[in-house]
Structures are given as structure tokens and as C-alpha cells.
Design a protein around this motif. Structure first.
Motif, PDB file in Angstrom:
ATOM      1  N   PRO A 156      13.473  -1.505 -43.875  1.00  0.00           N
ATOM      2  CA  PRO A 156      13.600   0.047 -44.409  1.00  0.00           C
ATOM      3  C   PRO A 156      11.761   0.262 -44.593  1.00  0.00           C
ATOM      4  O   PRO A 156      11.446   0.190 -45.857  1.00  0.00           O
ATOM      5  CB  PRO A 156      14.258   0.164 -45.732  1.00  0.00           C
ATOM      6  CG  PRO A 156      14.126  -1.321 -46.302  1.00  0.00           C
ATOM      7  CD  PRO A 156      14.127  -2.219 -44.964  1.00  0.00           C
ATOM      8  N   VAL A 157      11.388   0.914 -43.822  1.00  0.00           N
ATOM      9  CA  VAL A 157       9.794   1.303 -43.590  1.00  0.00           C
ATOM     10  C   VAL A 157       9.673   2.417 -42.730  1.00  0.00           C
ATOM     11  O   VAL A 157      10.150   2.335 -41.631  1.00  0.00           O
ATOM     12  CB  VAL A 157       9.015   0.110 -43.563  1.00  0.00           C
ATOM     13  CG1 VAL A 157       9.068  -0.576 -42.148  1.00  0.00           C
ATOM     14  CG2 VAL A 157       7.667   0.614 -43.855  1.00  0.00           C
ATOM     15  N   ASP A 158       8.834   3.447 -43.058  1.00  0.00           N
ATOM     16  CA  ASP A 158       8.667   4.542 -41.981  1.00  0.00           C
ATOM     17  C   ASP A 158       7.426   3.940 -40.983  1.00  0.00           C
ATOM     18  O   ASP A 158       6.433   3.207 -41.609  1.00  0.00           O
ATOM     19  CB  ASP A 158       7.895   5.619 -42.765  1.00  0.00           C
ATOM     20  CG  ASP A 158       7.531   7.008 -42.024  1.00  0.00           C
ATOM     21  OD1 ASP A 158       7.360   6.876 -41.054  1.00  0.00           O
ATOM     22  OD2 ASP A 158       8.473   8.042 -42.508  1.00  0.00           O
ATOM     23  N   LEU A 159       7.654   4.114 -39.772  1.00  0.00           N
ATOM     24  CA  LEU A 159       6.741   3.694 -38.945  1.00  0.00           C
ATOM     25  C   LEU A 159       5.251   4.336 -39.086  1.00  0.00           C
ATOM     26  O   LEU A 159       4.407   3.819 -38.482  1.00  0.00           O
ATOM     27  CB  LEU A 159       7.327   3.828 -37.683  1.00  0.00           C
ATOM     28  CG  LEU A 159       8.208   3.080 -37.105  1.00  0.00           C
ATOM     29  CD1 LEU A 159       9.057   3.725 -35.827  1.00  0.00           C
ATOM     30  CD2 LEU A 159       7.708   1.609 -36.658  1.00  0.00           C
ATOM     31  N   ARG A 160       5.123   5.226 -40.013  1.00  0.00           N
ATOM     32  CA  ARG A 160       3.921   5.670 -40.229  1.00  0.00           C
ATOM     33  C   ARG A 160       3.150   4.928 -41.308  1.00  0.00           C
ATOM     34  O   ARG A 160       2.178   5.133 -41.923  1.00  0.00           O
ATOM     35  CB  ARG A 160       3.903   7.245 -40.680  1.00  0.00           C
ATOM     36  CG  ARG A 160       4.386   7.992 -39.493  1.00  0.00           C
ATOM     37  CD  ARG A 160       4.622   9.616 -39.699  1.00  0.00           C
ATOM     38  NE  ARG A 160       5.915   9.354 -40.918  1.00  0.00           N
ATOM     39  CZ  ARG A 160       6.335  10.615 -41.162  1.00  0.00           C
ATOM     40  NH1 ARG A 160       5.947  11.716 -40.783  1.00  0.00           N
ATOM     41  NH2 ARG A 160       7.472  10.672 -41.868  1.00  0.00           N
ATOM     42  N   ALA A 161       3.905   4.023 -42.252  1.00  0.00           N
ATOM     43  CA  ALA A 161       3.674   3.373 -43.241  1.00  0.00           C
ATOM     44  C   ALA A 161       3.265   1.806 -42.643  1.00  0.00           C
ATOM     45  O   ALA A 161       3.047   1.658 -41.350  1.00  0.00           O
ATOM     46  CB  ALA A 161       4.461   3.125 -44.225  1.00  0.00           C
TER      47      ALA A 161
END
Length: 301
Positions: A156-161
Motif C-alpha cells: 500500500p503505497v502511492d507511486l508518487r511516494a
């Protein structure tokens, strides 16, 4: 729908923005699943559609669509997603057959490949997406007692992070051949973010690895604003794809990979329509005209 699932259908989940497009693809996969000439089977897809308030009245069978395949949204566009699903399924299975044992789904959305494909038992599927999307997905799958066929690792992580740190922390090993899918993802990202993603895949892969992604070649996306597909999607289900797509210049990611030593092949979706004998064919003012499916392999020595 369970109360728990309701709690996860927020803007970080699937009820708005790019998350809503995951439900569009799920509805398309449901329709494809029930076709007599189905290209891909996803028995879980309609459960996602029925669990989200935004789309609980969308069709999940072509028989529920008054104009059937003549409908630009639930006929032609849905068939496009069905064709894309089958094509990437085949690519993934070939890559695993050639030795890849790690699968990375970038922007996994409501992808259920870990549940529906016959992958080797020692395969690991990493699903990278925002926490809200993965939480909604997990709740729906739990509600129908779905069990993955192989080890599945939600990331669970944003691809911008810092998704690289999140991926490697959960067990991904860059020294082991891997296959990566970026299905319906890159054109939502700014050009520099796409370049970073491609460069990172190159850095995290070893010989025998593979990557498939979807690109759009149009110089001016707005030229297709009045196309049948974009108009129907915008006016009938409230998804303005051209608003969601990044409008900046696109990098030549296929060329970048070739320069890094990968072998790459680029196809139009229509190539696979002709291969399978079903799917969309070119038409005037066609929003699919600039779509390309790119398949890249990192050769073994």
C-alpha cells in the motif's frame, strides 16, 4: 455490501478520480467474463462493481446493455479492456514460463491475477497501489472468501511516494527475475514520473525479467474529446478520462528501454483484435488510435 467495505470507498479508494477507473475496468472484465466468446475470465470482477456505490447499477453482462456491442462504452470500450486483460495475461504467463518468479503489478487496482491465473506455486505477486484501493479490494475478496493461488503481497503505497522502499521491504528481490505490468497507468503520470518509473524498473531487474505497459502516442489528447468512447464515459458514468490523463509531453519509454539493452516490441491493440478474431477495430475519430502496448524483455547473457 458490508459496512466495512463502505468505509473504504473514499476518495483514496475507488469512488473518485483515477480510482473510479479501476471500477470501469472491473465492469469491463465482468462483461468479458460472461461472454460466450470470452477472452479472459475474472469471476471476482462483478463483486467489485456491486460493492461500490458509484457503480452498483452498471452492467456486468453484455445482455444488460440495450445496444449490446454497438454501445461505445459497454460494448467497444469494455471489449478493449477485455482484450488488454487477455494480452497481458498471456505476457505474464509466458514470462513466468521463461523463469520469472516475481510479479509486480504497478498501480494494481482491482487486478485479480494472483487469484485467477495458474501461476507456479513458488511465484510471488506484489500489488502496488494506494492504501484505499487495496483495502476496498481486500474487503470485497474477503467477503466472497476468495483465496489467492500463490503468495500475494499487497504494497500500500502511492507511486508518487517511496514505492521502491515499500516493495523491497516486503520481500522483493532484485536479483531474482521478475515480470512487471503497468496496465492503464502511465498516461495518468507526469512525464518525469513515468521516466523515473521506467528507470527504476531497469534498476530493480536482472536478466530474464520482463515489463509490459500501455502508452499513448497522441500529440494532442484533446483532439479526441468528442470521440464516442470518451464522450460516453464522461456523460454516462462521470469519468472524464481526458481530465485525468496528464497533458504534458510523453517520454519515449520504449526507446529508453532499448537504449538500456532491453528488447522491445510495440503493438497496436488492433493487432491483437486480429490475432484473436474479436475486439475493437479502428474507426473514425478513434480514441484508441494512439494506444500502444509495449512488451520489453531484459535478455539473459
Amino acid at each position: 455490501m458490508s459496512g466495512t467495505a463502505s468505509q473504504h470507498t473514499d476518495v483514496d479508494g475507488v469512488n473518485g478520480g483515477v480510482g473510479l477507473t479501476a471500477l470501469l475496468v472491473a465492469a469491463a472484465r465482468a462483461i468479458e467474463t460472461h461472454r460466450h466468446d470470452s477472452l479472459a475470465q475474472d469471476v471476482h470482477a462483478e463483486h467489485f462493481v456491486r460493492a461500490a456505490p458509484a457503480c452498483e447499477h452498471w452492467p456486468v453482462r453484455i445482455e444488460q446493455v440495450p445496444d449490446g456491442d454497438a454501445d461505445p462504452l459497454w460494448g467497444r470500450f469494455a471489449r478493449y479492456f477485455g482484450l488488454r486483460t487477455r494480452t497481458l495475461d498471456d505476457f505474464l504467463l509466458r514470462s513466468v514460463g521463461a523463469g520469472a518468479r516475481q510479479v509486480v503489478l504497478l498501480g494494481a487496482g482491482l487486478d485479480t491475477r494472483a487469484f485467477r491465473l495458474d501461476l507456479p506455486s513458488d511465484c510471488v505477486v506484489f500489488e502496488i497501489d494506494r492504501a484505499g484501493v487495496l483495502a476496498f479490494k481486500q474487503q470485497v475478496l474477503t467477503d466472497v472468501s476468495a483465496a489467492p493461488k500463490v503468495t500475494r503481497v499487497p504494497v500500500p503505497v502511492d507511486l508518487r511516494a517511496d514505492w521502491v522502499g515499500a516493495l523491497t521491504t516486503t520481500g522483493f528481490d532484485p536479483a531474482v527475475p521478475s515480470v512487471w505490468l503497468a496496465e492503464g497507468l502511465l498516461f495518468y503520470l507526469p512525464g518525469p514520473a513515468e521516466t523515473y518509473l521506467i528507470n527504476t524498473v531497469d534498476r530493480l531487474t536482472t536478466a530474464g525479467s520482463a515489463l509490459a505497459f500501455e502508452a499513448k502516442l497522441e500529440k494532442d489528447l484533446l483532439a479526441y474529446r468528442d470521440s464516442a468512447i470518451y464522450t460516453a464515459t464522461r456523460e454516462r458514468i462521470g469519468i472524464d478520462l481526458l481530465h485525468l490523463f496528464d497533458k504534458g509531453p510523453r517520454p519515449d519509454s520504449a526507446g529508453d528501454l532499448t537504449a538500456k539493452g532491453w528488447s522491445t516490441a510495440m503493438h497496436t491493440p488492433f493487432d491483437f483484435t486480429r490475432l484473436h478474431g474479436r475486439g475493437p477495430l479502428p474507426e473514425p475519430n478513434d480514441a484508441l488510435e494512439g494506444n500502444r502496448w509495449v512488451f520489453a524483455h531484459r535478455p539473459r547473457p
